[in-house]
Design an enzyme around this catalytic site. Structure first.
Site, mmCIF file in Angstrom:
data_model
loop_
_atom_site.group_PDB
_atom_site.id
_atom_site.type_symbol
_atom_site.label_atom_id
_atom_site.label_comp_id
_atom_site.label_asym_id
_atom_site.label_seq_id
_atom_site.Cartn_x
_atom_site.Cartn_y
_atom_site.Cartn_z
ATOM 1 N N ASN A 7 14.030 1.558 -10.250
ATOM 2 C CA ASN A 7 12.675 1.670 -9.692
ATOM 3 C C ASN A 7 12.658 2.945 -8.857
ATOM 4 O O ASN A 7 13.188 2.987 -7.750
ATOM 5 C CB ASN A 7 12.390 0.437 -8.834
ATOM 6 C CG ASN A 7 10.983 0.452 -8.258
ATOM 7 O OD1 ASN A 7 10.250 1.431 -8.412
ATOM 8 N ND2 ASN A 7 10.616 -0.620 -7.591
ATOM 9 N N ARG A 90 11.057 0.749 -14.163
ATOM 10 C CA ARG A 90 9.722 0.347 -13.722
ATOM 11 C C ARG A 90 8.822 1.580 -13.767
ATOM 12 O O ARG A 90 9.158 2.619 -13.197
ATOM 13 C CB ARG A 90 9.795 -0.175 -12.288
ATOM 14 C CG ARG A 90 8.437 -0.536 -11.777
ATOM 15 C CD ARG A 90 8.456 -0.915 -10.328
ATOM 16 N NE ARG A 90 7.115 -1.287 -9.923
ATOM 17 C CZ ARG A 90 6.679 -1.240 -8.680
ATOM 18 N NH1 ARG A 90 7.483 -0.841 -7.713
ATOM 19 N NH2 ARG A 90 5.455 -1.593 -8.396
ATOM 20 N N HIS A 179 1.168 -4.885 -10.090
ATOM 21 C CA HIS A 179 2.057 -6.055 -9.888
ATOM 22 C C HIS A 179 2.142 -6.913 -11.148
ATOM 23 O O HIS A 179 2.430 -8.108 -11.071
ATOM 24 C CB HIS A 179 1.574 -6.960 -8.733
ATOM 25 C CG HIS A 179 1.605 -6.333 -7.387
ATOM 26 N ND1 HIS A 179 0.594 -6.513 -6.462
ATOM 27 C CD2 HIS A 179 2.528 -5.549 -6.788
ATOM 28 C CE1 HIS A 179 0.887 -5.854 -5.355
ATOM 29 N NE2 HIS A 179 2.046 -5.252 -5.524
ATOM 30 N N LEU A 208 1.593 -11.678 -2.345
ATOM 31 C CA LEU A 208 1.259 -11.211 -0.999
ATOM 32 C C LEU A 208 2.478 -10.533 -0.382
ATOM 33 O O LEU A 208 3.360 -11.178 0.194
ATOM 34 C CB LEU A 208 0.805 -12.391 -0.128
ATOM 35 C CG LEU A 208 -0.280 -13.311 -0.728
ATOM 36 C CD1 LEU A 208 -0.624 -14.427 0.242
ATOM 37 C CD2 LEU A 208 -1.523 -12.510 -1.096
ATOM 38 N N GLY A 211 2.071 -4.520 -0.284
ATOM 39 C CA GLY A 211 0.941 -4.377 -1.212
ATOM 40 C C GLY A 211 0.617 -5.780 -1.693
ATOM 41 O O GLY A 211 1.543 -6.572 -1.891
ATOM 42 N N ARG A 240 -3.318 -0.944 3.759
ATOM 43 C CA ARG A 240 -4.448 -0.563 2.889
ATOM 44 C C ARG A 240 -5.654 -1.461 3.151
ATOM 45 O O ARG A 240 -5.505 -2.656 3.366
ATOM 46 C CB ARG A 240 -4.050 -0.687 1.414
ATOM 47 C CG ARG A 240 -3.084 0.369 0.963
ATOM 48 C CD ARG A 240 -2.627 0.132 -0.464
ATOM 49 N NE ARG A 240 -1.182 0.039 -0.526
ATOM 50 C CZ ARG A 240 -0.490 -0.478 -1.535
ATOM 51 N NH1 ARG A 240 -1.123 -0.948 -2.600
ATOM 52 N NH2 ARG A 240 0.823 -0.538 -1.505
ATOM 53 N N GLY A 333 3.891 -14.239 0.882
ATOM 54 C CA GLY A 333 3.654 -15.465 0.107
ATOM 55 C C GLY A 333 4.853 -16.390 0.101
ATOM 56 O O GLY A 333 4.708 -17.616 0.139
ATOM 57 N N GLU A 334 6.059 -15.805 0.071
ATOM 58 C CA GLU A 334 7.265 -16.640 0.013
ATOM 59 C C GLU A 334 7.707 -17.125 1.392
ATOM 60 O O GLU A 334 8.360 -18.164 1.496
ATOM 61 C CB GLU A 334 8.421 -15.826 -0.614
ATOM 62 C CG GLU A 334 8.220 -15.542 -2.086
ATOM 63 C CD GLU A 334 9.162 -14.481 -2.637
ATOM 64 O OE1 GLU A 334 10.270 -14.307 -2.089
ATOM 65 O OE2 GLU A 334 8.788 -13.820 -3.624
ATOM 66 N N GLU A 384 11.085 -9.150 -9.823
ATOM 67 C CA GLU A 384 10.612 -8.125 -10.754
ATOM 68 C C GLU A 384 11.770 -7.475 -11.509
ATOM 69 O O GLU A 384 11.637 -7.131 -12.673
ATOM 70 C CB GLU A 384 9.786 -7.079 -9.991
ATOM 71 C CG GLU A 384 8.424 -7.644 -9.597
ATOM 72 C CD GLU A 384 7.679 -6.797 -8.580
ATOM 73 O OE1 GLU A 384 8.083 -6.813 -7.395
ATOM 74 O OE2 GLU A 384 6.719 -6.123 -8.952
#
Ligand code: AMP
Length: 396
Positions: A7, A90, A179, A208, A211, A240, A333-334, A384
């Protein structure tokens, strides 16, 4: 087979070497400050990470240091380059050209280059990483996995903006979404976990992280997502802005005497929960701590963030005429049960019932709704790199 997942950013490069049979990470790390001075952080599985300063004028030296570390007699995890069967890269933007991952050929390289316009900060860096790997690992097959590809199934009504049609025709101005690798990975896993075929389940994935984006996945296909032509649209993010009234730009430009570059810098770097919290932080751990201590802007930032997520969930439930699973993933989120709870408080009308004890856990795959909840709500850690390794192996 061992797959090297790369990446590549403009001055950094993250890597993981993954055994695709066991799906274990053999080693991972990061090159930073490429072209400035340079350092390599390297961590073989089960061992401490080691950071070493290394002169890295270009990405080619960075990749050479990665290869040296992976094949080192003492700290390496493979004997030679021969034990690396493929490289998965990526790539951020595949435009309308790429609806899936592809083996990289000269034509593919050129086609990615043609998408540079759409992601001027990311795609050129991704291509530099590909070129450097091709130079140092000639003969090793390479695959490009695009952030945008998963969303190419969106119907036109979801990806067109209310702008003159000629901008779509001339410049391909439309929603692409990002994403995609994460939304695809998490939605597939969600279907597995609820024991339904992937093509028979409606999932809303909330990725979440710093980004952030939401995606509606209907019967295995992305049908809408919150990021747009660029990753600036949609949710309020770390720094952002996400969605705003476009006329604010002219208003602020005049008041603050800003040009386009100044406006874009404000929207990308100074806004989001960072700006909302009066520059306290873009990190949700700091915001929660601040809110708990009575910092009003921090509390507002958390409320605005969660409210926006809940509104997107509502609109995607409408777009799919229902939802079976809502999945939270990525850093916030996690890990942030507080934010998940704030979002779920808006979802009573969908029949969502939260399991408080389950929601208090962090960073693990778990169902956080009660058995009676009409919609299953889950935390599914994204991966990912593993998704890129899987795609790479599938293609070669
Ligand atoms: P990502 O971009 O997916 O790596 O997510 C990074 C963001 O996740 C950070 O900026 C934090 O806001 C958030 N995060 C990471 N760990 C935690 C945690 N334990 N609690 C709350 N937020 C977290």
């Amino acid at each position: 087979m061992n797959v090297l997942v790369i990446n590549c950013g403009s001055s950094s490069l993250k890597f993981q070497l993954i055994n695709s049979d066991s799906e274990q990470v053999l080693a991972k790390g990061l090159c930073e400050r490429i072209g400035i001075d340079g350092s390599l952080t390297y961590q073989p599985a089960g061992e401490e990470k080691v950071k070493t300063d290394k002169e890295m004028p270009t990405h080619t030296e960075a990749i050479q240091f990665v290869i040296d570390a992976l094949t080192d007699a003492q700290t390496g995890v493979v004997k030679s380059l021969e034990e690396i069967g493929a490289v998965g890269h990526r790539v951020v933007h595949g435009g309308e050209k790429f609806a899936s991952s592809v083996v990289i050929t000269d034509e593919v390289y050129q086609a990615i280059e043609e998408c540079n316009d759409l992601a001027p900060l990311h795609n050129p860096a991704n291509l530099i990483g590909i070129a450097a790997c091709q130079k140092l690992m000639p003969g090793t097959p390479m695959v490009a996995v695009f952030d945008t590809a998963f969303h190419q199934t969106m119907p036109q009504k979801a990806y067109m903006y209310g702008l003159p049609y000629e901008y779509y025709e001339k410049y391909k101005v439309r929603r692409y979404g990002f994403h995609g690798t994460s939304h695809s990975f998490v939605s597939k896993r969600a279907a597995e976990l609820v024991g339904k075929p992937y093509d028979q389940v409606k999932t809303i994935v909330c990725h979440l992280g710093n980004g952030a984006s939401v995606c509606a996945v209907e019967n295995g296909k992305s049908v809408d997502t919150s990021m747009g032509l660029t990753p600036l649209e949609g949710l309020v993010m770390g720094t952002r802005s996400g969605d705003i009234d476009p006329a604010i730009l002219e208003f602020i430009a005049k008041k603050e005497n800003l040009d386009i570059a100044g406006l874009m810098n404000m929207l990308n770097k100074k806004s989001g929960v960072f700006g909302l919290s009066n520059n306290l932080s873009s990190d949700f751990r700091d915001l929660s701590a601040g809110a708990a201590e009575g910092n009003v802007p921090a509390k507002i930032a958390l409320e605005v963030f969660s409210y926006r997520v809940a509104k997107y969930i509502g609109s995607y439930a409408a777009a799919m005429n229902g939802v079976d699973v809502i999945a939270f993933t990525a850093g916030i989120g996690e890990n942030d049960g507080g934010v998940r709870e704030m979002v779920m408080q808006y979802l009573g009308y969908l029949g969502v019932e939260m399991d408080e004890k389950a929601n208090a856990t962090r960073g693990e795959e778990i169902t956080i709704s009660t058995p009676d909840s009409k919609v299953t709500v889950m935390v599914i850690p994204t991966n990912e790199e593993l998704a890129i390794a899987r795609e790479t192996v599938a293609l070669i």
